[in-house]
Write a protein that holds these residues in place. Structure first.
Motif, PDB file in Angstrom:
ATOM      1  N   GLU A  98      -5.814 -15.939  -2.086  1.00  0.00           N
ATOM      2  CA  GLU A  98      -5.274 -15.051  -0.962  1.00  0.00           C
ATOM      3  C   GLU A  98      -4.446 -13.955  -1.431  1.00  0.00           C
ATOM      4  N   MET A  99      -4.040 -13.845  -2.714  1.00  0.00           N
ATOM      5  CA  MET A  99      -3.365 -12.711  -3.003  1.00  0.00           C
ATOM      6  C   MET A  99      -4.537 -11.662  -3.575  1.00  0.00           C
ATOM      7  N   ALA A 100      -5.581 -12.227  -4.028  1.00  0.00           N
ATOM      8  CA  ALA A 100      -6.695 -11.136  -4.424  1.00  0.00           C
ATOM      9  C   ALA A 100      -7.226 -10.660  -2.986  1.00  0.00           C
ATOM     10  N   ILE A 101      -7.466 -11.257  -1.975  1.00  0.00           N
ATOM     11  CA  ILE A 101      -7.919 -10.677  -0.626  1.00  0.00           C
ATOM     12  C   ILE A 101      -6.632  -9.888   0.083  1.00  0.00           C
ATOM     13  N   ASP A 102      -5.483  -9.943  -0.126  1.00  0.00           N
ATOM     14  CA  ASP A 102      -4.617  -9.001   0.035  1.00  0.00           C
ATOM     15  C   ASP A 102      -4.582  -7.819  -0.790  1.00  0.00           C
ATOM     16  N   ILE A 103      -4.807  -8.005  -1.822  1.00  0.00           N
ATOM     17  CA  ILE A 103      -5.148  -6.748  -2.907  1.00  0.00           C
ATOM     18  C   ILE A 103      -6.063  -5.924  -2.273  1.00  0.00           C
ATOM     19  N   ALA A 104      -7.235  -6.409  -2.007  1.00  0.00           N
ATOM     20  CA  ALA A 104      -8.512  -6.097  -1.462  1.00  0.00           C
ATOM     21  C   ALA A 104      -8.536  -5.337  -0.089  1.00  0.00           C
ATOM     22  N   LYS A 105      -7.614  -6.032   0.701  1.00  0.00           N
ATOM     23  CA  LYS A 105      -7.711  -5.328   2.031  1.00  0.00           C
ATOM     24  C   LYS A 105      -6.473  -4.234   2.116  1.00  0.00           C
ATOM     25  N   LYS A 106      -5.379  -4.468   1.497  1.00  0.00           N
ATOM     26  CA  LYS A 106      -4.583  -3.155   1.285  1.00  0.00           C
ATOM     27  C   LYS A 106      -4.791  -2.219   0.254  1.00  0.00           C
ATOM     28  N   GLY A 107      -5.441  -2.467  -0.712  1.00  0.00           N
ATOM     29  CA  GLY A 107      -5.513  -1.567  -1.656  1.00  0.00           C
ATOM     30  C   GLY A 107      -7.159  -0.824  -1.666  1.00  0.00           C
ATOM     31  N   TYR A 108      -7.967  -1.362  -0.766  1.00  0.00           N
ATOM     32  CA  TYR A 108      -9.202  -0.758  -0.751  1.00  0.00           C
ATOM     33  C   TYR A 108      -9.568  -0.290   0.848  1.00  0.00           C
ATOM     34  N   TRP A 109      -9.824  -1.431   1.266  1.00  0.00           N
ATOM     35  CA  TRP A 109     -10.277  -1.696   2.931  1.00  0.00           C
ATOM     36  C   TRP A 109      -9.366  -0.873   3.781  1.00  0.00           C
ATOM     37  N   ASP A 110      -8.081  -1.075   3.869  1.00  0.00           N
ATOM     38  CA  ASP A 110      -7.260  -0.216   4.647  1.00  0.00           C
ATOM     39  C   ASP A 110      -7.217   1.510   4.338  1.00  0.00           C
ATOM     40  N   ILE A 111      -7.189   1.614   2.966  1.00  0.00           N
ATOM     41  CA  ILE A 111      -7.230   3.050   2.492  1.00  0.00           C
ATOM     42  C   ILE A 111      -8.431   3.618   3.139  1.00  0.00           C
ATOM     43  N   MET A 112      -9.555   3.139   3.029  1.00  0.00           N
ATOM     44  CA  MET A 112     -10.791   3.557   3.477  1.00  0.00           C
ATOM     45  C   MET A 112     -11.088   3.427   4.985  1.00  0.00           C
ATOM     46  N   ARG A 113     -10.081   3.021   5.673  1.00  0.00           N
ATOM     47  CA  ARG A 113      -9.940   2.827   7.181  1.00  0.00           C
ATOM     48  C   ARG A 113     -11.067   2.042   7.674  1.00  0.00           C
ATOM     49  N   GLY A 114     -11.471   0.974   6.726  1.00  0.00           N
ATOM     50  CA  GLY A 114     -12.704   0.141   7.138  1.00  0.00           C
ATOM     51  C   GLY A 114     -12.838  -0.380   8.557  1.00  0.00           C
ATOM     52  N   ASP A 115     -11.730  -0.712   9.050  1.00  0.00           N
ATOM     53  CA  ASP A 115     -11.781  -1.210  10.425  1.00  0.00           C
ATOM     54  C   ASP A 115     -12.135  -0.129  11.730  1.00  0.00           C
ATOM     55  N   GLU A 116     -12.052   0.997  11.002  1.00  0.00           N
ATOM     56  CA  GLU A 116     -12.664   2.047  11.974  1.00  0.00           C
ATOM     57  C   GLU A 116     -13.898   2.677  11.827  1.00  0.00           C
TER      58      GLU A 116
END
Length: 138
Positions: free
Chosen positions: A71-89
């Motif tokens: 769960e923490m690894a997923i949170d790190i990946a989401k906040k530290g990579y995916w969100d920064i690269m605006r993956g949802d967009e």
């Protein structure tokens, strides 16, 4: 729009999953981010030692790495990579996965610069509106 869970699952398979990697020649396994710098604590779920330290806001320990939850690894990946690269967009799952996976291996800023270079636009390392629009029109 691209899906984080699909990208995470794919990258996590190649990053070793829940096994701790203690390869001395891998800079990501050292708390200092360079081979021989800091303490060798390894990586888990693809989370590098310096990345875990950044998330914890202190130098990570071997205990922290051993007890890193999925769960923490997923949170790190989401906040530290995916969100920064605006993956949802990003419309294309394939493009989003490539940037995300490269970000995990070379740093998200460098992965964005690489995507910008391939797209033929200024390489700022930031997922700005110009970059996002260019990638979504490919």
């Amino acid at each position: 729009m691209a899906n984080f869970n699909l990208a995470y699952t794919k990258t996590n398979r190649t990053e070793g999953g829940s096994k701790i990697s203690m390869i001395k020649e891998d800079r990501g396994n050292w708390t200092g981010g360079q081979i021989g710098v800091g303490i060798l604590i390894g990586s888990k779920y693809g989370v590098a030692a310096p990345t875990l330290g950044g998330y914890l806001k202190r130098t990570a320990t071997a205990f922290d790495m051993q007890n890193l939850s999925l769960e923490m690894a997923i949170d790190i990946a989401k906040k530290g990579y995916w969100d920064i690269m605006r993956g949802d967009e990003i419309i294309s799952q394939e493009i989003a996965e490539r940037i995300y996976d490269r970000g995990y291996n070379m740093g998200i800023k460098e992965a964005i610069k690489e995507a910008q270079a391939v797209a033929g636009i200024d390489t700022t390392g930031k997922m700005d509106t110009v970059t996002l629009n260019t990638l979504n029109n490919k």
